[in-house]
Every structure is written in structure tokens, then in C-alpha cells.
Design an enzyme around this catalytic site. Structure first.
Site, mmCIF file in Angstrom:
data_model
loop_
_atom_site.group_PDB
_atom_site.id
_atom_site.type_symbol
_atom_site.label_atom_id
_atom_site.label_comp_id
_atom_site.label_asym_id
_atom_site.label_seq_id
_atom_site.Cartn_x
_atom_site.Cartn_y
_atom_site.Cartn_z
ATOM 1 N N SER A 197 0.854 -1.104 -0.206
ATOM 2 C CA SER A 197 0.053 0.028 -0.075
ATOM 3 C C SER A 197 0.854 1.321 -0.040
ATOM 4 C CB SER A 197 -1.089 -0.062 1.296
ATOM 5 O OG SER A 197 -2.088 1.120 1.237
ATOM 6 N N ASP A 402 -9.208 -3.137 -5.331
ATOM 7 C CA ASP A 402 -9.136 -3.970 -4.125
ATOM 8 C C ASP A 402 -10.060 -3.527 -3.071
ATOM 9 O OD1 ASP A 402 -7.718 -1.834 -2.612
ATOM 10 O OD2 ASP A 402 -6.007 -2.782 -3.243
ATOM 11 N N HIS A 427 -7.729 -5.329 -0.254
ATOM 12 C CA HIS A 427 -6.469 -4.665 -0.062
ATOM 13 C C HIS A 427 -5.769 -5.179 1.007
ATOM 14 C CE1 HIS A 427 -4.142 -0.868 -0.414
ATOM 15 N NE2 HIS A 427 -4.162 -0.805 1.049
#
Length: 465
Positions: A197, A402, A427
């Protein structure tokens, strides 16, 4: 009843003991770490966390013994979060600073940096009720150890204060020190970085600002779910209404959306994930507001803000935003100083060049409805004053991704990638996905054929969707 409770407590204690043994390196009877022979010659791996992915502790300068975990903390989460993590941005130095001058926020360095990114609330209560929503890199760490990686020799973690800018000096210096340590400890082998991320933006900033160092020490960079061009729906809305990490029953144990909102308004890292104004989106992300215009006899109209216009909306909607801290009102409007800082960060990100000697891989999540455009109010229930937006439940237009970052943003890394692979996962779920693990083993040249213990099957709940 007492006997059953005692047996349950003993099971929890046994699990915690196994966890401590694993953190010490998983030594077998012969004194070797499990998989150590198979791991000989491995290139070191450095795991870099993303937004909300590091344990944070509060310490008091006036009391050396005071050390309290404030993120993530399940019990009394909201109270401690407000007391220690609510902050203000110092435009003179670019840092986010606690409202209490006596408090400093630190990231624990235990377990070669892995402790801070493993289980975000490593308390007995979490194990007792099995709150897997705070399990973060845990399964990936287990998987890598099973492939022969050894903590402190070929496996390291980098957690950081994710409230701060992705290019702040302290974060850059910390990442450099961690990369150099991994390089030296492994006997001079180049480092393979796995980022998740926002951690990908941190690494990209480092590569842009320390290109020679990155070239010297890094061999491969594997990015997972990185918002290279921003996360339009989630980030636009987080600045206006906050961020809900957990839903349902578990939300009672966690930080409220409003408390999180008051933190994010002063976080440079959030501003740095706003949609890139210069990126050629297939369709430009927008914010819409059903607005009741008092100057036009109460006419209801749908007002549309494109990315270049959103700043005016943020300023108007947040003009009266404030919090109460120790009985005092603290104004928290949209922070133009942070926005200007983030604009420079975007320039640094866009200027990043991948060294010819570094292999880049990109994993992104697919098949989940991901917020893109955001709409506040409705034709039948319009917004009067724009400050009402901050207390409104938004409606989204979704795209593929996601659940947090659109596929379009993740894939637009701008590098000559060795491979880009989409995986059907959300995610946070990408961090414990078996297909992701197989890709990592392939790209790292690792194998679990000689695995001596099973990889944990516990699932990680998506904290961001």
C-alpha cells in the site's frame, strides 16, 4: 465453568509461548533455525508496511517509564487515540506533532522491525477472542520463515509513523538504516523489498531522493497494492468524513470514524494519496454534492468538483472543523500548508527513476468494488451549508480494484516492470493470500519444499474497505 475458563486460558498461553519461540527465530533442538540450511545464501527481505500498518507507542518526556501502545489498541481504543494521537502539523519543519507537548510517538524496533508490522495489537485479549482484523504481515512472515528466511539475518521489517509525510527526513533516514543493516547482516547481499500500500510511495520517495543508495543496496522491489496515482474515492472521502476501519460488532472495539477524521485532516500522508492531477485517468475522478442554493430561492442542483476543483470544496466544507482537547477548542480546517507540501511530494514521486539494476514487480487486487467518485446528499435531501458534508454518509461510484485502491492507479507505476499480476483479493487480504505467496516465492527464488512447520491459516480482515 472455572475449569473451562482455565483450559481456555492455558491454550492462549501456549499459543503465546509458541509465538515467542517463533520471534526468537524458531530454533530447533540442534540449535538451528527451522529451514536455516535451506535458507543459506538467501538474499535479505525487507517488509515495508503501509497506512495504519505499524504499531505506535506514546511516551512521555517527563516520565521515562511511561510507554503505552496507542495504535493499534483494541481496549479503550478511542480514548487513548484522542489523548495521544490527535496532532497538529508544524509547517516550519513539516512534521506532525502531538497536541500534548510532553508526548512523543515512536515505533518499537523489537524483533528486527518485524514486531511493529506483525500483529498490530499483540495483546492477550486479541488472542483470546481471536480478533484477526489486526493481524497484518503475520502470515507473510510465517511463510518466509518456513522458506528458510531468518529474522535479523535475512528477514527484517520497517514500520514507521504513517501520519507523517512519505518523504520526511526521519522516515528516509530510518529506511536507509534498515536497508543498510539488512545488506551488511546478510553478508553483503543486495536487499529485496516487499512493500504494501502506501509503503510503496515511501519506497518510491526514497528511490527518487536517494537514487545512488537504492542502486547500491537493492536488488528487487515487489510492490503490493500501491496507490501510485492515488486512491480517489477513499482519500477524498477520508478528508471530508473520516475513515471507518472496521464494521459490525468489531467496530465497538475500534477507533470511531469521526476520531479518525480529526487525525487525517492533519496528516501529510493522506494528502499525498489524493488523486494525481497530472495523471491521464480514463475518467477523471469527481466529487458531487446535491446542494440547496439559498441564493437561488432554494433551488437544488448537483454541483460537480473535478480533482482540480476539490481544494475549494475541502476548504469550504472544513472551514468550521474543530476538536476539543483538554477543554480547549482546536481548529482543524483543510490545511493548505500540507497540501503545498504534498504537491512537492507528488513532484518527487513523478520524477522517480527505477535503476537498471533493480527488478520491479507489481501485485494488485482485483474483483472488488472500489470507491471512485463520491456523492454527498441527494435530490430529496440536499446539502444546505457545505460544512454539513462532514457529517454526511457518502454514496460511491465504484470501479474495479481491491476495495481501497483502483486497479488503474496500482497498475500505473510508470516503470519497466518484470511482471504485473492481478490477484482476486482485497487490500489487506493480499498480505495473506496464497496466490500472492506463490508469486513471492517465485520472484524471490524461495521454496517451502523443506518446510518444517505449517504456514498459519489465519485470515486478515480488510481494515480499509
Amino acid at each position: 465453568m472455572l475449569g473451562a475458563a482455565l483450559r481456555l486460558r492455558l491454550r492462549v498461553l501456549r499459543r503465546r509461548l509458541r509465538g515467542r519461540q517463533r520471534r526468537r527465530g524458531g530454533r530447533s533442538r540442534g540449535g538451528r533455525a527451522a529451514g536455516e540450511e535451506e535458507g543459506a545464501g538467501r538474499e535479505p527481505v525487507l517488509l515495508v508496511s503501509g497506512m495504519g500498518g505499524s504499531v505506535l507507542h506514546a511516551r512521555r518526556r517527563s516520565d521515562p517509564k511511561f510507554d503505552l501502545r496507542v495504535w493499534v489498541r483494541i481496549l479503550f481504543a478511542n480514548a487513548d487515540f484522542k489523548k495521544y494521537l490527535w496532532s497538529h502539523y508544524n509547517a516550519d519543519n513539516g512534521y506532525v506533532e502531538p497536541l500534548d507537548d510532553d508526548v512523543e510517538i515512536v515505533v518499537p524496533e523489537d524483533d528486527h522491525g518485524l514486531y511493529a508490522i506483525d500483529i498490530l495489537d499483540p495483546s492477550w485479549f486479541v488472542e483470546l477472542v481471536h480478533l484477526t482484523m489486526v493481524y497484518h504481515f503475520h502470515d507473510m512472515i510465517d511463510m518466509l520463515i518456513s522458506c528458510g528466511y531468518e529474522k535479523g539475518t535475512t528477514l527484517f521489517g520497517y514500520g514507521y509513523d504513517f501520519r507523517q509525510s512519505n518523504r520526511i527526513d526521519k522516515a528516509m533516514a530510518g529506511l536507509r538504516a534498515k536497508i543498510e543493516t539488512a545488506y551488511k547482516t546478510s553478508g553483503g547481499k543486495k536487499v529485496n523489498i516487499i512493500s504494501h500500500s502506501m509503503g510503496g510511495l515511501l519506497v518510491r520517495c526514497f528511490m527518487s531522493m536517494n537514487h545512488d543508495v537504492f542502486t547500491k543496496y537493492v536488488n528487487k522491489w515487489i510492490c503490493i497494492a500501491c496507490p501510485f496515482q492515488g486512491a480517489p474515492g477513499c482519500i477524498n472521502d477520508s478528508l471530508l468524513t473520516g475513515l471507518q476501519f472496521v464494521y459490525g460488532f468489531e467496530s465497538f472495539f475500534f477507533v470511531s470514524r469521526w476520531a479518525m477524521h480529526q487525525l487525517l485532516v492533519e496528516c501529510p500522508s493522506i494528502y499525498e494519496m489524493l488523486p494525481n492531477l497530472d495523471f491521464n485517468w480514463k475518467e477523471k475522478p469527481i466529487i458531487q454534492v446535491w446542494h440547496k442554493n439559498s441564493e437561488k430561492d432554494g433551488t437544488v442542483e448537483l454541483v460537480q468538483y473535478e480533482a482540480t476543483d476539490c481544494v475549494s470544496l475541502f476548504e469550504e466544507a472544513l472551514r468550521n472543523n474543530e476538536l476539543t482537547y483538554n477543554g480547549k477548542k482546536v481548529p482543524l480546517p483543510f490545511n493548505m500548508s500540507i497540501f503545498k507540501w504534498a504537491t512537492e511530494t507528488r513532484r518527487i514521486l513523478d520524477n522517480a527513476v527505477l535503476p537498471d539494476t533493480v527488478s520491479f514487480y507489481n501485485i494488485y487486487g482485483t474483483s472488488y468494488d472500489t470507491p471512485y467518485d463520491v456523492c454527498y446528499g441527494s435530490k430529496s435531501s440536499p446539502i444546505g451549508d457545505l460544512s454539513e458534508v462532514c457529517h454526511t454518509v457518502p454514496a460511491y461510484t465504484y470501479v474495479d480494484g481491491d476495495g481501497t485502491v483502483p486497479t488503474e492507479s496500482v497498475m500505473a507505476d510508470g516503470f519497466a516492470a518484470k511482471e504485473r499480476v492481478g490477484v482476486e483479493a482485497d487490500h489487506r487480504g493480499l498480505l495473506c493470500n496464497e496466490n500472492v505467496f506463490e508469486l513471492l516465492k517465485k520472484w524471490l527464488g524461495a521454496s517451502d519444499k523443506a518446510m518444517r512447520r505449517r504456514v498459519s491459516k489465519r485470515k486478515v480482515v480488510d481494515l480499509s474497505s
